[in-house]
Design a protein around this motif. Sequence first.
Motif, mmCIF file in Angstrom:
data_model
loop_
_atom_site.group_PDB
_atom_site.id
_atom_site.type_symbol
_atom_site.label_atom_id
_atom_site.label_comp_id
_atom_site.label_asym_id
_atom_site.label_seq_id
_atom_site.Cartn_x
_atom_site.Cartn_y
_atom_site.Cartn_z
ATOM 1 N N ASN A 71 -7.890 2.855 -0.749
ATOM 2 C CA ASN A 71 -8.222 3.200 0.540
ATOM 3 C C ASN A 71 -8.771 4.468 0.667
ATOM 4 O O ASN A 71 -7.992 5.573 0.287
ATOM 5 N N SER B 68 -11.178 -2.750 -6.045
ATOM 6 C CA SER B 68 -11.655 -2.873 -4.626
ATOM 7 C C SER B 68 -11.467 -1.783 -3.632
ATOM 8 O O SER B 68 -10.659 -1.113 -3.737
ATOM 9 N N CYS C 96 -2.349 -1.267 -3.407
ATOM 10 C CA CYS C 96 -3.387 -0.561 -2.741
ATOM 11 C C CYS C 96 -2.810 1.004 -2.689
ATOM 12 O O CYS C 96 -1.463 1.136 -2.340
ATOM 13 N N ARG D 36 -9.431 -5.545 8.835
ATOM 14 C CA ARG D 36 -8.097 -5.114 8.894
ATOM 15 C C ARG D 36 -7.806 -4.520 10.265
ATOM 16 O O ARG D 36 -8.059 -3.421 10.450
ATOM 17 N N SER E 101 -12.397 -4.529 2.052
ATOM 18 C CA SER E 101 -11.795 -4.513 3.223
ATOM 19 C C SER E 101 -12.235 -3.322 3.900
ATOM 20 O O SER E 101 -12.396 -2.407 3.390
ATOM 21 N N CYS F 72 0.860 -1.165 0.018
ATOM 22 C CA CYS F 72 -0.041 0.141 0.088
ATOM 23 C C CYS F 72 1.035 1.222 -0.061
ATOM 24 O O CYS F 72 1.891 1.336 0.589
ATOM 25 N N THR G 263 -16.017 -9.539 3.880
ATOM 26 C CA THR G 263 -14.921 -8.749 4.133
ATOM 27 C C THR G 263 -13.742 -9.073 4.654
ATOM 28 O O THR G 263 -13.799 -9.711 5.793
ATOM 29 N N ASN H 245 -11.006 6.020 4.149
ATOM 30 C CA ASN H 245 -11.925 5.706 5.270
ATOM 31 C C ASN H 245 -12.877 6.747 5.526
ATOM 32 O O ASN H 245 -12.797 7.893 5.240
ATOM 33 N N ALA I 43 -6.722 -2.044 -5.084
ATOM 34 C CA ALA I 43 -7.583 -1.620 -3.969
ATOM 35 C C ALA I 43 -7.254 -0.214 -3.754
ATOM 36 O O ALA I 43 -6.297 0.312 -3.987
ATOM 37 N N CYS J 101 -11.329 -0.366 0.171
ATOM 38 C CA CYS J 101 -11.048 -0.495 1.369
ATOM 39 C C CYS J 101 -11.498 0.755 2.035
ATOM 40 O O CYS J 101 -10.765 1.858 2.052
#
Length: 366
Positions: A177, A212, A154, A286, A244, A121, A283, A179, A175, A214
Amino acid sequence: MFRYAALVPKRLGRSLATHAAPPVSVEAPLRTWARTEIQQIYDTPLLDLVFRAAAVHRKHHDPSKIQLCTLMNIKTGGCTEDCKSFSSRYSTPTKASRLVELEPVLEAARKAKENGSTRFCMGAAWRDLAGRKRGFDKILDMVREVRGMGMEVCTTLGMLSPDQARQLKEAGLTAYNHNLDTSREFYPQVITTRSYDERLDTITAVRDAGISVCSGGILGLGESDADRVGLIWEVSNMPEHPESFPVNALVPIAGTPLEGNEVVKYHVLLRTIATARIVLPNTIIRLAAGRNTLPESEQAMCFMAGANAVFTGEQMLTTPCSPWDEDKAMMDRWGLSGMQSFEQVSVARKENLVPETERLDTAAAV
């Protein structure tokens, strides 16, 4: 009526003492949840909650497998957002730096792969990519090269447009990320320079590009139990559950408005993981920032409750990380092993790596 694809049962490497046969991974149908339902799950007595979550985990995942991920900070500091957990607006020890060059990234990715990490990542402290064409082109090169090593890739780069998401997908990004951090209601207490819906727009662009998702949250921002439930409810009602769901425990940074926040209680972390596992059965959950502060026994209980991925290596953006050797020794003691790249069925499907012969249409619900 539900429609979903289930993976044809495969023999897995390790059986459990409580099973007559090796566990079988089966994909659950997508379902939406009422917020009150998730609150009821969250409020279950803790041992009962962990037991239920463990049963769900064993039905849909190989409980002996943990995904090892390594996160590299490719652009430190300089973000103009007013996020109270960390921002360039506050006086902190972290100083802004330029985007790193390609070769140090490849060296770090090679080292991560040699140490068993199968997802690499890359994080850059940006609000968005506006006016950063040269930097974005460099990141696209990074993605292509790391993907060429056979690793999942990622990135977390702030807000994305649909076209930027498409370019990342074409470069080989696995992926993205982004949040949500907390519930919609509590979000304005954390950040005001970017709206909740803007975060959701980026996630939509990522999903529509075939990347994907995350997306998880941070515990310890000052939120309530209802806000933790609200976060899980929000992601559970996306058109697709995120592949994720990172669960971060705030590591307070000196100089930020949250530097005096109380460290999140372990039972809150465990309860959040277990609830997320039940609500998001397919899922990857993590266990992210703050894990290095947990004793080994507490980490093991998180794995029991459904966490099946960790960040491992030398550093996690602005917070410490558990080193590879310690993590591999811990996993060996608990009978755990690392996942292979693209082992998660939903991720493999988006990468067109699941043969059609291994997909079974069914109308059964869990």
